[in-house]
Write a protein that holds these residues in place. Sequence first.
Motif, PDB file in Angstrom:
ATOM      1  N   LYS A  22       0.406  -1.099  -0.009  1.00 59.72           N
ATOM      2  CA  LYS A  22      -0.412  -0.217  -0.140  1.00 59.72           C
ATOM      3  C   LYS A  22       0.748   1.249   0.064  1.00 59.72           C
ATOM      4  CE  LYS A  22      -4.219  -2.221   2.298  1.00 59.72           C
ATOM      5  NZ  LYS A  22      -4.702  -1.839   0.713  1.00 59.72           N
ATOM      6  N   PRO A  23       0.682   2.257  -0.832  1.00 68.37           N
ATOM      7  CA  PRO A  23       1.256   3.615  -1.034  1.00 68.37           C
ATOM      8  C   PRO A  23       1.549   4.269   0.746  1.00 68.37           C
ATOM      9  CG  PRO A  23      -0.765   3.682  -2.142  1.00 68.37           C
ATOM     10  CD  PRO A  23      -0.694   2.298  -1.650  1.00 68.37           C
ATOM     11  N   HIS A  24       0.881   3.898   1.536  1.00 70.92           N
ATOM     12  CA  HIS A  24       1.167   4.701   2.610  1.00 70.92           C
ATOM     13  C   HIS A  24       1.895   3.921   3.143  1.00 70.92           C
ATOM     14  CE1 HIS A  24      -1.872   1.983   4.282  1.00 70.92           C
ATOM     15  NE2 HIS A  24      -1.271   2.234   5.537  1.00 70.92           N
ATOM     16  N   MET A  25       2.242   2.951   3.379  1.00 71.65           N
ATOM     17  CA  MET A  25       2.812   1.988   4.014  1.00 71.65           C
ATOM     18  C   MET A  25       4.771   2.382   3.081  1.00 71.65           C
ATOM     19  SD  MET A  25       2.928   0.381   6.460  1.00 71.65           S
ATOM     20  CE  MET A  25       3.095  -1.050   7.197  1.00 71.65           C
ATOM     21  N   GLN A  26       4.425   2.209   1.840  1.00 68.72           N
ATOM     22  CA  GLN A  26       5.801   1.872   0.947  1.00 68.72           C
ATOM     23  C   GLN A  26       6.507   3.636   1.082  1.00 68.72           C
ATOM     24  OE1 GLN A  26       5.403   1.054  -3.105  1.00 68.72           O
ATOM     25  NE2 GLN A  26       4.582  -1.357  -2.377  1.00 68.72           N
ATOM     26  N   GLU A  27       5.718   4.700   1.441  1.00 70.79           N
ATOM     27  CA  GLU A  27       5.558   5.825   2.120  1.00 70.79           C
ATOM     28  C   GLU A  27       7.631   6.153   3.032  1.00 70.79           C
ATOM     29  OE1 GLU A  27       3.036   8.722   2.750  1.00 70.79           O
ATOM     30  OE2 GLU A  27       4.866  10.917   2.202  1.00 70.79           O
ATOM     31  N   PHE A  28       6.933   5.500   4.225  1.00 73.72           N
ATOM     32  CA  PHE A  28       8.070   5.090   5.040  1.00 73.72           C
ATOM     33  C   PHE A  28       8.684   3.621   5.832  1.00 73.72           C
ATOM     34  CE2 PHE A  28       5.417   9.054   5.805  1.00 73.72           C
ATOM     35  CZ  PHE A  28       6.650  10.011   5.459  1.00 73.72           C
ATOM     36  N   TRP A  29       7.917   2.792   4.842  1.00 74.71           N
ATOM     37  CA  TRP A  29       8.364   2.178   5.264  1.00 74.71           C
ATOM     38  C   TRP A  29       9.257   0.398   4.368  1.00 74.71           C
ATOM     39  CZ3 TRP A  29       6.302  -0.507   9.932  1.00 74.71           C
ATOM     40  CH2 TRP A  29       6.946  -1.696  10.329  1.00 74.71           C
ATOM     41  N   ASP A  30      10.039  -0.184   4.255  1.00 70.52           N
ATOM     42  CA  ASP A  30      10.769  -1.059   3.258  1.00 70.52           C
ATOM     43  C   ASP A  30      10.335  -2.499   3.005  1.00 70.52           C
ATOM     44  OD1 ASP A  30      12.929  -2.676   1.646  1.00 70.52           O
ATOM     45  OD2 ASP A  30      13.943  -3.338   3.787  1.00 70.52           O
ATOM     46  N   ASN A  31      10.185  -2.229   1.356  1.00 69.18           N
ATOM     47  CA  ASN A  31       9.277  -2.449   0.711  1.00 69.18           C
ATOM     48  C   ASN A  31      10.417  -3.767  -0.260  1.00 69.18           C
ATOM     49  OD1 ASN A  31       6.310  -4.475  -0.784  1.00 69.18           O
ATOM     50  ND2 ASN A  31       7.056  -2.834  -2.268  1.00 69.18           N
ATOM     51  N   SER A  32      11.992  -3.959  -0.235  1.00 68.42           N
ATOM     52  CA  SER A  32      12.518  -4.070  -0.459  1.00 68.42           C
ATOM     53  C   SER A  32      12.126  -6.745  -0.482  1.00 68.42           C
ATOM     54  CB  SER A  32      13.382  -4.586  -0.220  1.00 68.42           C
ATOM     55  OG  SER A  32      14.282  -5.156   1.228  1.00 68.42           O
ATOM     56  N   GLN A  33      12.914  -6.655  -1.220  1.00 66.21           N
ATOM     57  CA  GLN A  33      11.869  -8.921  -1.075  1.00 66.21           C
ATOM     58  C   GLN A  33      13.172  -9.416  -0.606  1.00 66.21           C
ATOM     59  OE1 GLN A  33       9.907  -9.894  -3.571  1.00 66.21           O
ATOM     60  NE2 GLN A  33      10.803 -11.703  -2.223  1.00 66.21           N
ATOM     61  N   GLU A  34      14.198  -8.740   0.232  1.00 65.92           N
ATOM     62  CA  GLU A  34      14.984  -8.808   1.095  1.00 65.92           C
ATOM     63  C   GLU A  34      14.136  -9.431   3.017  1.00 65.92           C
ATOM     64  OE1 GLU A  34      16.090  -6.994  -0.987  1.00 65.92           O
ATOM     65  OE2 GLU A  34      17.809  -8.379  -1.443  1.00 65.92           O
ATOM     66  N   HIS A  35      13.373  -8.201   3.211  1.00 58.82           N
ATOM     67  CA  HIS A  35      12.418  -8.050   3.568  1.00 58.82           C
ATOM     68  C   HIS A  35      11.804  -8.809   3.805  1.00 58.82           C
ATOM     69  CE1 HIS A  35      10.017  -6.016   6.711  1.00 58.82           C
ATOM     70  NE2 HIS A  35       9.206  -5.010   6.279  1.00 58.82           N
ATOM     71  N   PHE A  69      -4.229  -5.133  12.230  1.00 58.17           N
ATOM     72  CA  PHE A  69      -4.340  -4.037  11.802  1.00 58.17           C
ATOM     73  C   PHE A  69      -3.060  -3.195  11.752  1.00 58.17           C
ATOM     74  CE2 PHE A  69      -4.050  -1.337  15.364  1.00 58.17           C
ATOM     75  CZ  PHE A  69      -4.321  -1.376  16.234  1.00 58.17           C
ATOM     76  N   CYS A  70      -1.597  -3.631  12.793  1.00 58.87           N
ATOM     77  CA  CYS A  70      -0.705  -3.224  12.380  1.00 58.87           C
ATOM     78  C   CYS A  70       0.461  -3.618  12.584  1.00 58.87           C
ATOM     79  CB  CYS A  70      -0.871  -2.176  13.844  1.00 58.87           C
ATOM     80  SG  CYS A  70      -0.231  -2.768  15.439  1.00 58.87           S
ATOM     81  N   THR A  98      17.909  -3.246  25.487  1.00 54.61           N
ATOM     82  CA  THR A  98      17.452  -2.371  25.098  1.00 54.61           C
ATOM     83  C   THR A  98      16.300  -3.040  23.584  1.00 54.61           C
ATOM     84  OG1 THR A  98      18.760  -0.860  25.414  1.00 54.61           O
ATOM     85  CG2 THR A  98      18.015  -0.398  23.514  1.00 54.61           C
ATOM     86  N   ILE A  99      15.612  -2.413  23.015  1.00 53.26           N
ATOM     87  CA  ILE A  99      14.105  -2.881  22.248  1.00 53.26           C
ATOM     88  C   ILE A  99      14.334  -2.181  21.446  1.00 53.26           C
ATOM     89  CG2 ILE A  99      12.563  -4.368  21.315  1.00 53.26           C
ATOM     90  CD1 ILE A  99      14.495  -6.057  23.824  1.00 53.26           C
ATOM     91  N   THR A 100      14.668  -1.883  20.227  1.00 50.53           N
ATOM     92  CA  THR A 100      14.700  -1.340  18.717  1.00 50.53           C
ATOM     93  C   THR A 100      12.986  -1.203  18.030  1.00 50.53           C
ATOM     94  OG1 THR A 100      15.105   0.164  17.028  1.00 50.53           O
ATOM     95  CG2 THR A 100      15.775  -1.689  16.764  1.00 50.53           C
ATOM     96  N   LEU A 101      12.109  -0.887  17.672  1.00 49.37           N
ATOM     97  CA  LEU A 101      10.801  -0.969  17.270  1.00 49.37           C
ATOM     98  C   LEU A 101      10.650  -0.552  15.925  1.00 49.37           C
ATOM     99  CD1 LEU A 101       8.525   0.334  20.090  1.00 49.37           C
ATOM    100  CD2 LEU A 101       9.504  -2.366  19.979  1.00 49.37           C
ATOM    101  N   ASP A 102       9.529  -0.562  15.649  1.00 48.30           N
ATOM    102  CA  ASP A 102       9.598   0.246  13.820  1.00 48.30           C
ATOM    103  C   ASP A 102       7.943  -0.844  14.166  1.00 48.30           C
ATOM    104  OD1 ASP A 102      11.864   1.041  11.825  1.00 48.30           O
ATOM    105  OD2 ASP A 102      11.869  -1.285  12.491  1.00 48.30           O
ATOM    106  N   PHE A 103       6.876   0.629  13.367  1.00 50.04           N
ATOM    107  CA  PHE A 103       5.688   0.357  13.304  1.00 50.04           C
ATOM    108  C   PHE A 103       5.228   0.549  11.997  1.00 50.04           C
ATOM    109  CE2 PHE A 103       2.047   1.721  15.345  1.00 50.04           C
ATOM    110  CZ  PHE A 103       0.900   1.351  15.941  1.00 50.04           C
ATOM    111  N   GLY A 104       4.246   0.111  12.387  1.00 57.61           N
ATOM    112  CA  GLY A 104       3.244   0.600  10.920  1.00 57.61           C
ATOM    113  C   GLY A 104       2.027   0.198  11.050  1.00 57.61           C
ATOM    114  N   ILE A 105       1.165   1.174  10.943  1.00 55.38           N
ATOM    115  CA  ILE A 105      -0.563   0.810  10.558  1.00 55.38           C
ATOM    116  C   ILE A 105      -0.821  -0.174   9.046  1.00 55.38           C
ATOM    117  CG2 ILE A 105      -3.518   0.923  10.903  1.00 55.38           C
ATOM    118  CD1 ILE A 105      -2.144   3.305  13.291  1.00 55.38           C
ATOM    119  N   GLY A 114      -6.751   7.756  15.332  1.00 58.78           N
ATOM    120  CA  GLY A 114      -5.693   7.848  16.676  1.00 58.78           C
ATOM    121  C   GLY A 114      -5.585   6.524  16.963  1.00 58.78           C
ATOM    122  N   PHE A 115      -5.049   5.564  16.140  1.00 56.86           N
ATOM    123  CA  PHE A 115      -5.292   4.462  17.092  1.00 56.86           C
ATOM    124  C   PHE A 115      -3.054   4.110  17.740  1.00 56.86           C
ATOM    125  CE2 PHE A 115      -8.655   2.154  15.661  1.00 56.86           C
ATOM    126  CZ  PHE A 115      -9.965   2.734  16.413  1.00 56.86           C
ATOM    127  N   ALA A 116      -2.813   5.269  16.809  1.00 60.49           N
ATOM    128  CA  ALA A 116      -0.932   4.433  16.730  1.00 60.49           C
ATOM    129  C   ALA A 116      -0.310   4.212  18.154  1.00 60.49           C
ATOM    130  CB  ALA A 116      -0.380   5.191  15.572  1.00 60.49           C
TER     131      ALA A 116
END
Length: 186
Positions: A22-35, A69-70, A98-105, A114-116
Amino acid sequence: MEISFEKVTPKYQQVIFNWLAKPHMQEFWDNSQEHKDDIINFINGRKEPSNYFNGLISYWVGISDEQPFCFILTSEIKTEQQDITDLHRANLSKTGHTITLDFGIGNTHFLGKGFAAPTLKAFTEFFSTEIDSQADTFFIDPNEDNPRAQHVYEKAGFKRVGEFNADKGTFKGHISYLMVKKINRV
Ligand SMILES: CC(C)(COP(=O)(O)OP(=O)(O)OC[C@H]1O[C@@H](n2cnc3c(N)ncnc32)[C@H](O)[C@@H]1OP(=O)(O)O)[C@@H](O)C(=O)NCCC(=O)NCCS
């Protein structure tokens, strides 16, 4: 809003791949085959080696009203790791993990409602009580061009501590902000 979290299993693979398209994810999210390959590797129990962030990412989905949903990524950053910036090192937990996070709806029905912020609050709580009781510090690193994410992360209790240049991954060369949330362990 009741939210639960599950590790990604085969039943979620296509749902997540649809979100990643989805475009709203692709704007800020990796869409690579490796992922995508790394997600499949994780689903299959990480039987194969992976070069994608050293094969250390765990993948989660958030569910509400029986609807996934996320999408959330977690990975522990260890003190002995050489491949982290001085900024990251200075903010590592001195008392626990220490845990690093990535997040996307991904699910568009749940966007812009306002769910994030409540979801991230619930996830850090879930992770530190049910997954890793030593986890007391969470990192998240929105792109400088993503003020919406920065705003909701602040609402979820993350504080901006500085900025860095991503040196790997899809956003290599872009400025990201490091935001940190500390929680009190009981
Ligand atoms: C970024 C994201 C997590 C936001 O989640 P959300 O719950 O849909 O956020 P909402 O649209 O409901 O907005 C929440 C708040 O951000 C504010 N906001 C919206 N656009 C903004 C902008 N451009 N600058 C600053 N604040 C903004 C809203 O006003 C609202 O503020 P309020 O709660 O104080 O009233 C979600 O859009 C998402 O997952 N996007 C795709 C992937 C992504 O960007 N992930 C982050 C990678 S770091």
